[in-house]
Write a protein that holds these residues in place. Structure first.
Motif, PDB file in Angstrom:
ATOM      1  N   ASP A 188       0.830  -1.210   0.000  1.00 49.50           N
ATOM      2  CA  ASP A 188       0.000   0.000   0.000  1.00 49.50           C
ATOM      3  C   ASP A 188       0.857   1.251   0.000  1.00 49.50           C
ATOM      4  OD1 ASP A 188      -2.242  -1.620   0.103  1.00 49.50           O
ATOM      5  OD2 ASP A 188      -2.386  -1.539   2.288  1.00 49.50           O
TER       6      ASP A 188
ATOM      7  N   LEU B 286      -9.516  -6.946   8.170  1.00 43.98           N
ATOM      8  CA  LEU B 286      -9.950  -5.550   8.056  1.00 43.98           C
ATOM      9  C   LEU B 286      -9.055  -4.791   7.089  1.00 43.98           C
ATOM     10  CD1 LEU B 286     -10.535  -4.874  11.867  1.00 43.98           C
ATOM     11  CD2 LEU B 286     -12.268  -5.430  10.146  1.00 43.98           C
ATOM     12  N   LYS B 287      -8.718  -5.445   5.981  1.00 43.29           N
ATOM     13  CA  LYS B 287      -7.758  -4.875   5.038  1.00 43.29           C
ATOM     14  C   LYS B 287      -8.256  -3.564   4.427  1.00 43.29           C
ATOM     15  CE  LYS B 287      -3.686  -5.913   3.149  1.00 43.29           C
ATOM     16  NZ  LYS B 287      -3.236  -4.599   2.761  1.00 43.29           N
ATOM     17  N   GLU B 288      -9.577  -3.385   4.392  1.00 49.32           N
ATOM     18  CA  GLU B 288     -10.111  -2.162   3.795  1.00 49.32           C
ATOM     19  C   GLU B 288      -9.909  -0.938   4.684  1.00 49.32           C
ATOM     20  OE1 GLU B 288     -13.294  -3.915   6.356  1.00 49.32           O
ATOM     21  OE2 GLU B 288     -11.857  -4.675   4.879  1.00 49.32           O
ATOM     22  N   VAL B 289      -9.607  -1.176   5.951  1.00 50.65           N
ATOM     23  CA  VAL B 289      -9.357  -0.071   6.877  1.00 50.65           C
ATOM     24  C   VAL B 289      -8.015   0.572   6.537  1.00 50.65           C
ATOM     25  CG1 VAL B 289      -8.987   0.561   9.308  1.00 50.65           C
ATOM     26  CG2 VAL B 289     -10.703  -1.171   8.695  1.00 50.65           C
ATOM     27  N   SER B 290      -7.933   1.877   6.655  1.00 49.53           N
ATOM     28  CA  SER B 290      -6.713   2.616   6.327  1.00 49.53           C
ATOM     29  C   SER B 290      -5.515   2.106   7.120  1.00 49.53           C
ATOM     30  CB  SER B 290      -6.922   4.108   6.624  1.00 49.53           C
ATOM     31  OG  SER B 290      -5.697   4.808   6.574  1.00 49.53           O
ATOM     32  N   TRP B 291      -4.347   2.057   6.448  1.00 49.98           N
ATOM     33  CA  TRP B 291      -3.141   1.595   7.134  1.00 49.98           C
ATOM     34  C   TRP B 291      -2.758   2.520   8.292  1.00 49.98           C
ATOM     35  CZ3 TRP B 291       0.612   5.260   7.103  1.00 49.98           C
ATOM     36  CH2 TRP B 291       0.664   6.167   6.039  1.00 49.98           C
TER      37      TRP B 291
ATOM     38  N   HIS C 121      -4.639   1.165  11.185  1.00 50.98           N
ATOM     39  CA  HIS C 121      -4.063  -0.117  11.607  1.00 50.98           C
ATOM     40  C   HIS C 121      -2.758   0.076  12.372  1.00 50.98           C
ATOM     41  CE1 HIS C 121      -6.795  -3.094  10.223  1.00 50.98           C
ATOM     42  NE2 HIS C 121      -6.663  -2.829   8.932  1.00 50.98           N
TER      43      HIS C 121
END
Length: 259
Positions: free
Chosen positions: A38, A159-164, A167
């Motif tokens: 990303d 929860l990969k769609e959550v912003s890095w 995270h």
């Protein structure tokens, strides 16, 4: 404080706080593995730049692991761990607020430096409080690294769609937890100090040889990361010279070639 003066509760607090400190490094490691792609897309990074960014969280480990191992008896375990706490917390916050690759790089370096301090502290602490059961407890302690990797992956991957940037704050969870646990923690006296083994005697194991190798390799990597313009032969020569000078100083002081 001698390890014999610590209650079982005191030992448990120290052990599990140490466990969380290394676990925090594992969470940070897997976080960078999972979001590196990303970052590459968002900041238009080449493969080499992505590798350098990821590596920035690894090579600094050696710096503080070596340096703090040499001085931890003098500055104390608790003070050392709060250096680690500050660096690991700063890494998470800098990552969460990063708007540039340079800020991500600083965050990664902070993570590596904090990890090195953690390693320099938790190993002698665990050995001191569990002197009759070292192998078992050290094995459990170092299970915290893969435990952090697994825990981080279990949370981040679904929860990969959550912003890095969101995270990245998962790294703060174990950091804040061990920071609180260490506030009132009672630390043991190092085994070397308790046994009244002179500092110079300990350094004899290191001597010229290990010091030369350690500082030559550190100099090579640091000058490379600093972007100093040198061909490889020049960098090797400078690194060997620095290693030889520092190694000679330690060798003369200890009167030992080392192992």
């Amino acid at each position: 404080m001698n390890s014999s003066d610590l209650s079982e509760k005191d030992k448990s607090v120290l052990f599990w706080a140490s466990f969380l400190a290394l676990m925090a490094a594992g969470v940070g490691f897997v976080f960078r593995v999972l979001v590196l792609g990303d970052w590459g897309k968002e900041f238009n990074l080449t493969g080499q730049e992505m590798g350098a960014l990821f590596g920035a969280s690894l090579w600094p480990i050696a710096i503080t692991m070596i340096l703090f191992s040499l001085v931890v008896d003098f500055i104390g375990y608790k003070v050392s761990m709060y250096f680690a706490f500050a660096l690991q917390a700063a890494s998470a916050v800098l990552t969460a607020t990063a708007g540039s690759v340079d800020q991500l790089m600083v965050a990664a370096i902070c993570a590596g430096l904090g990890h090195g301090i953690v390693e320099a502290v938790i190993n002698p602490v665990c050995s001191s409080i569990y002197k009759n059961d070292k192998t078992k407890m050290l094995n459990i302690l170092h299970a915290s690294w893969p435990a952090g990797i697994v825990a981080g992956a279990v949370v981040i991957i679904p929860l990969k769609e959550v912003s890095w940037s969101i995270h990245s704050l998962w790294m703060l969870v174990p950091v804040l937890a061990y920071g609180v646990m260490f506030i009132k923690a009672k630390f043991p006296v190092d085994e070397r100090v308790k046994a009244k083994v002179p500092y110079s005697e300990m350094l004899k194991e290191v001597g010229f040889l290990s010091t030369f190798l350690a500082f030559a390799l550190l100099t090579y990597e640091i000058t490379k990361q600093m972007g100093l313009e040198m061909v490889d032969t020049q960098r090797l020569a400078v690194s060997a010279a620095v290693g030889a000078v520092v190694g000679a100083a330690v060798g003369i002081y200890t009167k030992s070639f080392g192992k």
